[in-house]
Design an enzyme around this catalytic site. Structure first.
Site, PDB file in Angstrom:
ATOM      1  N   LYS A 290      25.758  -3.690  -1.437  1.00 45.72           N
ATOM      2  CA  LYS A 290      27.207  -3.509  -1.622  1.00 45.72           C
ATOM      3  C   LYS A 290      27.815  -2.755  -0.442  1.00 45.72           C
ATOM      4  O   LYS A 290      29.002  -2.475  -0.414  1.00 45.72           O
ATOM      5  CB  LYS A 290      27.486  -2.717  -2.903  1.00 45.72           C
TER       6      LYS A 290
ATOM      7  N   ARG B 284       0.798  -1.224   0.000  1.00 46.95           N
ATOM      8  CA  ARG B 284       0.000   0.000   0.000  1.00 46.95           C
ATOM      9  C   ARG B 284       0.832   1.275   0.000  1.00 46.95           C
ATOM     10  O   ARG B 284       0.595   2.199  -0.770  1.00 46.95           O
ATOM     11  CB  ARG B 284      -0.894   0.076   1.248  1.00 46.95           C
ATOM     12  N   THR B 285       1.804   1.351   0.905  1.00 45.06           N
ATOM     13  CA  THR B 285       2.494   2.631   1.074  1.00 45.06           C
ATOM     14  C   THR B 285       3.238   3.005  -0.205  1.00 45.06           C
ATOM     15  O   THR B 285       3.084   4.112  -0.733  1.00 45.06           O
ATOM     16  CB  THR B 285       3.439   2.585   2.288  1.00 45.06           C
TER      17      THR B 285
ATOM     18  N   ARG C  52      11.384   3.954   3.131  1.00 43.35           N
ATOM     19  CA  ARG C  52      11.065   3.000   4.212  1.00 43.35           C
ATOM     20  C   ARG C  52      12.314   2.188   4.511  1.00 43.35           C
ATOM     21  O   ARG C  52      12.988   1.711   3.592  1.00 43.35           O
ATOM     22  CB  ARG C  52       9.937   2.064   3.791  1.00 43.35           C
TER      23      ARG C  52
ATOM     24  N   HIS D  23       5.458   6.133  11.524  1.00 42.70           N
ATOM     25  CA  HIS D  23       4.907   5.954  10.162  1.00 42.70           C
ATOM     26  C   HIS D  23       3.926   7.116   9.925  1.00 42.70           C
ATOM     27  O   HIS D  23       2.719   6.937   9.888  1.00 42.70           O
ATOM     28  CB  HIS D  23       4.210   4.597  10.080  1.00 42.70           C
TER      29      HIS D  23
HETATM   30  C1  NCD Z   1       1.947  -0.823   8.238  1.00 44.42           C
HETATM   31  C2  NCD Z   1       3.452  -0.667   8.387  1.00 44.42           C
HETATM   32  O1  NCD Z   1       4.191  -0.864   7.415  1.00 44.42           O
HETATM   33  O2  NCD Z   1       3.854  -0.326   9.485  1.00 44.42           O
HETATM   34  N1  NCD Z   1       1.550  -1.053   6.911  1.00 44.42           N
HETATM   35  C3  NCD Z   1       1.269   0.012   6.113  1.00 44.42           C
HETATM   36  O3  NCD Z   1       2.114   0.816   5.812  1.00 44.42           O
HETATM   37  N2  NCD Z   1      -0.014   0.188   5.749  1.00 44.42           N
HETATM   38  C4  NCD Z   1       1.367  -1.823   9.162  1.00 44.42           C
HETATM   39  C5  NCD Z   1       1.911  -3.214   9.161  1.00 44.42           C
HETATM   40  O4  NCD Z   1       2.787  -3.565   8.368  1.00 44.42           O
HETATM   41  O5  NCD Z   1       1.432  -3.992   9.982  1.00 44.42           O
END
Ligand code: NCD
Length: 307
Positions: free
Chosen positions: A80, A51-52, A101, A129
């Protein structure tokens, strides 16, 4: 130049402006289709995501911009031995804005110190997040019409769940917010959130193990997945992974106008039989994620709202 590393990087007023922009985007999508023509977003994902990453890419494409990046550390020069700081210096030459991320807490902050472009924290380990929080705020506001005076139940892995940490930090800034923190003892909220965020702001909260008892009090139930990838020991994960399963029977205990949110992905913690309940809002929540990310990209790139 601004970054978004933590939900507090935006004041309540700035957050409000961003949510208003996201709502306008939702209602007038075609109006925004060229506001980022010629701009590039780099998505640097050292950890898995569906999703993100895709909602960031969809957001930039819907604004007329383009996207580049990688979706696993294995396909980047991290294998590397390149540092995050060096990578981000390069990316600053290739893109106008970046969403990153990383499995390490603080990685986005390190990146922002070396970057010449805005850095968006798309999740740093078990820490924060903030763009999920903007998504959660837009969802709550759209469903209930407010962000104040409500009881929010956060259920599941409150220790490693970064979405929970960010949501608490953002919500304590609104009046009349109460929390039920529902988790097994091993997955309680970290001490720094309890002391520096909840107690420091005089927020009413209860830490409990039992979801059924809390259910009738809640206006929002925020379910979370047990964060398998942050456990040191697989046995502990297996013991705890199914500690809460929201099903139809539990939903009977809830208010008629309570909403269920989940950042997704879901594993077993919400039974699919709940998906048809009108109070299940987690798929709508994922849709809001695109609008807030469009609004965020525009805000950080200082793109004017079209008339
Ligand atoms: C979340 C995350 O990555 O922290 N997912 C997301 O970005 N929607 C929640 C999760 O992974 O449980």
């Amino acid at each position: 130049m601004r970054h978004l590393l933590n939900p507090l990087d935006f004041s309540v007023e700035e957050t409000e402006r961003l949510l208003e922009l996201a709502t306008d985007i939702e209602q007038n999508l075609p109006k925004y289709s060229h506001v980022c023509d010629g701009k590039k977003l780099a998505t640097l994902f050292y950890e898995p995501s569906t999703r993100t990453r895709l909602s960031f890419e969809s957001a930039m494409l819907s604004l007329g911009g383009s996207v580049l990046g990688f979706s696993s550390a294995n396909s980047s020069s991290a294998t590397k031995g390149e540092s995050v700081s060096d990578t981000i210096r390069m990316i600053s030459c290739y893109a106008d804005i970046t969403a990153m991320r990383h499995p390490k807490e603080g990685a986005a902050l390190v990146a922002s110190n070396a970057a010449k472009i805005p850095v968006i924290n798309a999740g740093d380990g078990g820490h924060q997040h903030p763009t999920q929080t903007l998504t959660d705020l837009m969802t709550i506001r759209s469903l209930t019409g407010r962000l104040d005076n409500m009881t929010i139940g956060l259920c599941g892995d409150l220790k490693f769940g970064r979405t929970v940490h960010s949501l608490i930090e953002a919500m304590v800034r609104y009046p009349g917010i109460r929390f039920y923190l529902i988790s097994p003892d091993e997955l309680r909220i970290p001490g720094y959130i309890r002391q520096d965020v909840l107690e420091a702001n005089n927020i009413e909260y209860k830490e409990v193990n039992n979801l059924d008892d809390a259910m009738p009090q809640l206006d929002i139930l925020y379910m979370t997945r047990v964060q398998k990838e942050r456990f040191f020991n697989e046995e502990d994960y297996i013991r705890l992974k199914d500690c809460y399963i929201l099903d139809k029977k539990k939903m009977k205990l809830a208010k008629e106008d309570m909403f269920v949110l989940h950042p997704l992905p879901r594993v077993n913690e919400i039974s699919t039989e709940v998906d048809d309940d009108p109070r299940a809002a987690y798929f709508r929540q994922a849709q809001y994620g695109v609008y807030v990310r469009m609004a965020l990209i525009m805000t950080l790139l200082e793109v004017e709202k079209p008339c």
